[in-house]
Design an enzyme around this catalytic site. Structure first.
Site, short mmCIF file in Angstrom:
data_model
loop_
_atom_site.label_atom_id
_atom_site.label_comp_id
_atom_site.label_asym_id
_atom_site.label_seq_id
_atom_site.Cartn_x
_atom_site.Cartn_y
_atom_site.Cartn_z
N ARG A 189 44.18 -19.73 -50.74
CA ARG A 189 43.33 -19.62 -51.02
C ARG A 189 42.63 -19.11 -49.97
O ARG A 189 42.52 -18.85 -48.54
CB ARG A 189 43.44 -21.48 -50.10
CG ARG A 189 43.65 -22.55 -51.12
CD ARG A 189 42.54 -22.51 -52.24
NE ARG A 189 43.15 -24.09 -52.71
CZ ARG A 189 43.94 -23.71 -54.03
NH1 ARG A 189 43.66 -22.36 -54.32
NH2 ARG A 189 44.29 -24.36 -54.99
N GLU B 160 33.09 -18.29 -52.99
CA GLU B 160 33.18 -17.35 -54.73
C GLU B 160 32.07 -17.69 -54.76
O GLU B 160 31.72 -18.45 -55.15
CB GLU B 160 34.38 -17.38 -55.02
CG GLU B 160 35.43 -17.30 -54.33
CD GLU B 160 37.40 -17.86 -53.95
OE1 GLU B 160 37.38 -18.26 -55.43
OE2 GLU B 160 37.54 -17.39 -53.71
N HIS C 131 39.90 -13.96 -57.90
CA HIS C 131 40.76 -15.33 -57.53
C HIS C 131 41.27 -14.73 -59.58
O HIS C 131 40.91 -15.91 -60.33
CB HIS C 131 39.73 -16.53 -58.21
CG HIS C 131 40.54 -17.93 -57.74
ND1 HIS C 131 39.80 -18.92 -57.04
CD2 HIS C 131 41.60 -18.12 -57.22
CE1 HIS C 131 40.44 -19.32 -56.51
NE2 HIS C 131 42.03 -18.88 -56.68
#
Length: 533
Positions: A231, A260, A278
């Site tokens: 994370r 993000e 990601h």
């Protein structure tokens, strides 16, 4: 039944839903927030991934919505408390991308070690720079794994196959359990000092936020590599940038970021940093696994009422649920508080049901207590279905007892926990028909509502101390909405339980701890996920 799929989902999952008689499936992944709020009122079920934001406002406009299914683990994009209050079950699929994320971690580690992305870019630009991109071997290097849960264990297993030495830190798992996995259990300071590589595999919680920061980088080997596929925010990005610029950290492999997409992130300007957008869960196999899983769970819920992998509702019969509802809210909150006030890995949990509650079905309550205890540790990875698995993996011994004779209250749930470092007891009751109250913390008696931002303070009972605490919070514009004070007269001690209008930041906690006669200050955030169930 109308089902909306608002994020990209593998076709195999969509096909499973379409084939169910009576299901009307609409796939629309390009809805604006305004369009989403307008159309959601028509649907009975919603299938999402990480892009769709399910806010309280959205839920208020969804009178027919019964269930939200997340194809994946993370639920940061769902207001779970609001969903619970609206009676909407929220499910995730926590098992579908474990191997994928672990494999991505290994791929990132090897790519970082051998400068593969940089070399590819250089070669495609017409250069031939063998000396510039000389790498290292991972053989016999020390890999420090922070968070020895499902993903961390697979990473460790793969690293052992590469003949790396693996050490692990997880304050919520007994070191003996870690050792049985072939991982050397160590303290965080030992892990920082010994590791050649550090990889993090924890959920994002108040305890793990900025876990790897400037202070941590002062304790590491010079030339260490950092990997984060968990994370964004577990590694402090600014501190990591400075550590790389100073030559303390040789390089970093990042799949996740605080913001993000990571626009204008200075880390991406450094050649020593490799990054992916990601991709930890982005494989064909993982996306198909979670799509099929969420489709099956939505189908089972809408056609048979079966709840699986819900984060805000236990899998029990509706009639039993009606009787247990207030006790479930109490049980989860007591467990959540207990973990946050107790240091160390949980070894034993003893639960006693007293009075009226002892006549009910207590197994769902026990599961709910354990979920409450594990949520501050595991975040979205724990739900009502997988609680027993996490308890078994951590070798936590759980005992329960029933006592029909009530004492001060007609009903009470008492929980005693023993950890590797300490032990604590909390107890609570239901006031009226549905109001959960904490009535005991160890030897301290009190009556405290379990809601909002809480602050637990131990202090010596002297004139002016409570006033000074209130003044300190006031100077920082933190309002006290409720205060409960418990006493142990023969010790001259107070326990103060405060509810504040906002979370108390770390620097204010430090200021409180510096006050005369204040022994302990603990901020507590509740697991408000059961809501009105």
């Amino acid at each position: 039944m109308k089902i909306l799929v608002s994020d990209n989902l593998s076709e195999s999952g969509i096909e499973k839903l379409v084939q169910v008689p009576g299901f009307e499936v609409e796939v629309n992944t390009k809805l604006t927030p305004e369009e989403f709020r307008r159309v959601i009122r028509e649907f009975d079920a919603l299938v999402i991934r990480s892009a769709t934001k399910v806010t309280a406002e959205v839920l208020e406009n969804a009178p027919n919505l019964k269930v939200i299914g997340r194809a994946g683990i993370g639920l940061d994009n769902v207001d779970i408390e609001a969903a619970s209050k609206c009676g909407v079950v929220v499910m995730n699929t926590p098992e579908g991308n474990i191997i994928t994320t672990a494999e991505h971690t290994i791929a990132m580690m090897l790519s970082l070690t051998r400068n593969i992305p940089q070399a590819v870019s250089s070669l495609k630009n017409g250069a031939w720079e063998k000396k510039r991109f000389k790498g290292k071997e991972v053989y016999n290097k020390v890999l420090g794994v922070i968070g020895v849960g499902r993903i961390g264990r697979i990473v460790a297993e793969r690293a052992q196959g590469l003949k790396m030495q693996v050490i692990g830190y997880d304050p919520y798992i007994n070191p003996e359990v870690i050792d049985t996995l072939g991982i050397r259990g160590v303290t965080i300071d030992e892990l920082l000092a010994r590791s050649d590589y550090i990889t993090v595999h924890t959920p994002m919680t108040p305890e793990t936020r900025n876990l790897l920061n400037a202070d941590a980088f002062k304790k590491v080997k010079r030339g260490i590599f950092i990997i984060n596929c968990a994370r964004g925010g577990i590694v402090n990005e600014q501190d990591l940038y400075e550590a790389i610029k100073q030559g303390v950290v040789a390089g970093a492999a990042l799949d996740v970021f605080v913001k993000e997409p990571p626009t204008d992130n200075p880390l991406l300007t450094l050649e020593q940093v490799i990054a992916t957008p990601h991709l930890g869960a982005s494989t064909e196999e993982a996306q198909e696994n979670v799509a099929i899983a969420v489709a099956d769970q939505i189908t089972d819920f809408l056609t048979r009422g079966t709840i699986r992998n819900a984060v805000n509702a236990p899998n029990i019969d509706g009639a039993v649920l009606a009787k247990l509802r207030p006790y479930l809210a109490l049980a989860e909150k007591l467990g959540c508080v207990l973990t946050q006030i107790t240091k160390g890995a949980i070894q034993k949990v003893s639960i006693e049901y007293v009075g009226d509650v002892s006549c009910l079905e207590t197994q769902p309550l026990t599961i709910t207590i354990l979920k409450g205890m594990l949520t501050p540790v595991l975040g979205d990875m724990v739900n009502f279905v997988n609680v027993p698995i996490h308890v078994k993996e951590r070798d936590i011994r759980v005992t329960t007892s029933l006592r029909s004779e009530a004492e001060d209250f007609t009903n009470m749930i008492s929980i005693h926990v023993k950890t590797s470092q300490s032990e604590n007891l909390v107890a609570g009751t239901i006031i009226g028909k549905k109001e959960p109250r904490m009535v005991r913390i160890n030897d301290f008696r009190l009556e405290a509502a379990l809601e909002g931002h809480l602050l637990l303070i131990h202090n010596i009972d002297t004139p002016g101390t409570i006033g000074a605490i209130g003044s300190c919070l006031g100077r920082h514009n933190i309002n006290i909405s409720l205060m409960n004070v418990g006493q142990v007269l023969d010790r001259g001690q107070n326990i103060i339980f405060l509810r504040t209008d906002k979370a108390v930041p770390a620097h204010v906690i430090e200021e409180l701890l510096a006050m005369d006669n204040v022994d302990l200050v603990q901020a507590i955030e509740l697991c408000d996920q059961l809501g009105s169930f």
